[in-house]
Design a protein around this motif. Structure first.
Motif, PDB file in Angstrom:
ATOM      1  N   PRO A 190       0.823  -1.204   0.000  1.00  0.00           N
ATOM      2  CA  PRO A 190       0.000   0.000   0.000  1.00  0.00           C
ATOM      3  C   PRO A 190       0.865   1.266   0.000  1.00  0.00           C
ATOM      4  CG  PRO A 190      -0.742  -1.563   1.676  1.00  0.00           C
ATOM      5  CD  PRO A 190       0.588  -2.063   1.176  1.00  0.00           C
ATOM      6  N   SER A 191       0.363   2.309  -0.648  1.00  0.00           N
ATOM      7  CA  SER A 191       1.103   3.562  -0.745  1.00  0.00           C
ATOM      8  C   SER A 191       0.197   4.739  -0.413  1.00  0.00           C
ATOM      9  CB  SER A 191       1.682   3.740  -2.155  1.00  0.00           C
ATOM     10  OG  SER A 191       2.276   5.017  -2.295  1.00  0.00           O
ATOM     11  N   PRO A 192       0.220   5.206   0.824  1.00  0.00           N
ATOM     12  CA  PRO A 192      -0.582   6.398   1.172  1.00  0.00           C
ATOM     13  C   PRO A 192      -0.188   7.608   0.334  1.00  0.00           C
ATOM     14  CG  PRO A 192       0.175   5.258   3.158  1.00  0.00           C
ATOM     15  CD  PRO A 192       0.895   4.628   2.008  1.00  0.00           C
ATOM     16  N   GLU A 193       1.100   7.704  -0.024  1.00  0.00           N
ATOM     17  CA  GLU A 193       1.546   8.833  -0.844  1.00  0.00           C
ATOM     18  C   GLU A 193       0.853   8.814  -2.205  1.00  0.00           C
ATOM     19  OE1 GLU A 193       4.500   7.767   2.207  1.00  0.00           O
ATOM     20  OE2 GLU A 193       3.545   6.626   0.584  1.00  0.00           O
ATOM     21  N   PHE A 194       0.705   7.624  -2.785  1.00  0.00           N
ATOM     22  CA  PHE A 194       0.048   7.528  -4.089  1.00  0.00           C
ATOM     23  C   PHE A 194      -1.433   7.869  -3.974  1.00  0.00           C
ATOM     24  CE2 PHE A 194      -1.831   4.840  -7.576  1.00  0.00           C
ATOM     25  CZ  PHE A 194      -1.398   5.654  -8.615  1.00  0.00           C
ATOM     26  N   GLU A 195      -2.053   7.507  -2.882  1.00  0.00           N
ATOM     27  CA  GLU A 195      -3.441   7.911  -2.677  1.00  0.00           C
ATOM     28  C   GLU A 195      -3.562   9.437  -2.730  1.00  0.00           C
ATOM     29  OE1 GLU A 195      -5.037   6.358   0.913  1.00  0.00           O
ATOM     30  OE2 GLU A 195      -5.423   4.371   0.071  1.00  0.00           O
ATOM     31  N   GLY A 196      -2.621  10.121  -2.096  1.00  0.00           N
ATOM     32  CA  GLY A 196      -2.636  11.581  -2.127  1.00  0.00           C
ATOM     33  C   GLY A 196      -2.469  12.129  -3.527  1.00  0.00           C
ATOM     34  N   THR A 197      -1.602  11.487  -4.323  1.00  0.00           N
ATOM     35  CA  THR A 197      -1.404  11.936  -5.699  1.00  0.00           C
ATOM     36  C   THR A 197      -2.672  11.738  -6.521  1.00  0.00           C
ATOM     37  OG1 THR A 197       0.930  11.297  -5.521  1.00  0.00           O
ATOM     38  CG2 THR A 197       0.096  11.749  -7.718  1.00  0.00           C
TER      39      THR A 197
END
Length: 228
Positions: A190-197
């Protein structure tokens, strides 16, 4: 599902080719077939749960439009394609794969056992193209994009793929989607940073579904919807 390796046998190379982005290798390890790119393990035929989730989660996030179309980015070992073709809900299935070797392994090589029926399905077409260039240039639109060309937004197979997960790359994905269409991106974690993007790129209903694995962090599918 446990990996069914024969621990007494080393992996055996079935084919090795130089493609436009480096070396790609198909090898057998016990009962498993594995794809290696530039020395980086990409995938094998051990499981496929997360690849099937990639397709199912995109379908379930769509509205009730009839016969939706799906673009699958990356042919891989064929799990996503085979699963999509087994579902009569999809009206059209397009696969974009940049490596000719991978396509050949499915057409008349060892991976054909996994994908022969799907490739023979009249809804299916395979395009030999770089996915990043394709979404930047195509005038076609789809109801769902299911992308699995890297080990995740932060772990790309080749440097040029980085742009796909940027705000501008995701804007190109949005242009390739019809209003209300769904973007699904596979990741090894999982990538919370990618969710933000995804939010910053204008997508809505951003969420992540996880697939637990025997050891380590879970596989993940990041989902987002293009506004209607």
């Amino acid at each position: 599902m446990p990996h069914r390796y024969d621990t007494h046998d080393a992996p055996r190379v079935l084919d090795r080719r130089q493609g436009p982005h480096g070396e790609v290798v198909l090898r057998r390890h016990g009962e498993l077939l594995q794809i290696i790119a530039n020395g980086c393990f990409l995938m094998d035929t051990s499981d496929g749960r997360s690849e099937r989730l990639l397709v199912d989660a995109a379908r379930d996030a769509l509205d009730d439009r009839p016969g939706p179309s799906v673009l699958i980015g990356g042919l891989g070992v064929g799990f996503s394609l085979a699963h999509a073709a087994a579902d009569p809900h999809w009206g059209g299935i397009t696969v974009v794969e940049r490596e000719r070797a991978v396509i050949d392994w499915h057409l008349d090589g060892p991976l054909s056992a996994l994908s022969a029926d799907a490739l023979a399905d009249p809804r299916t077409r395979v395009l030999e193209a770089d996915l990043v260039a394709y979404v930047n240039e195509t005038s076609e639109t789809y109801d769902a994009l299911c992308l699995d060309i890297d080990n995740g937004p932060g772990w790309t197979v080749t440097k040029g793929n980085d742009s796909l997960y940027s705000t501008s790359g995701l804007a190109s994905c949005a242009r390739a989607l019809r209003p209300g269409g769904v973007l699904a991106v596979w990741s090894a974690q999982p990538s919370p940073e990618f969710e933000g993007t995804l939010w910053n790129a204008g997508f809505q209903q951003v969420r992540t579904e996880e697939v637990p694995v025997a050891r380590g962090v879970p596989d993940a599918v990041h989902l987002a919807v293009r506004p209607g």
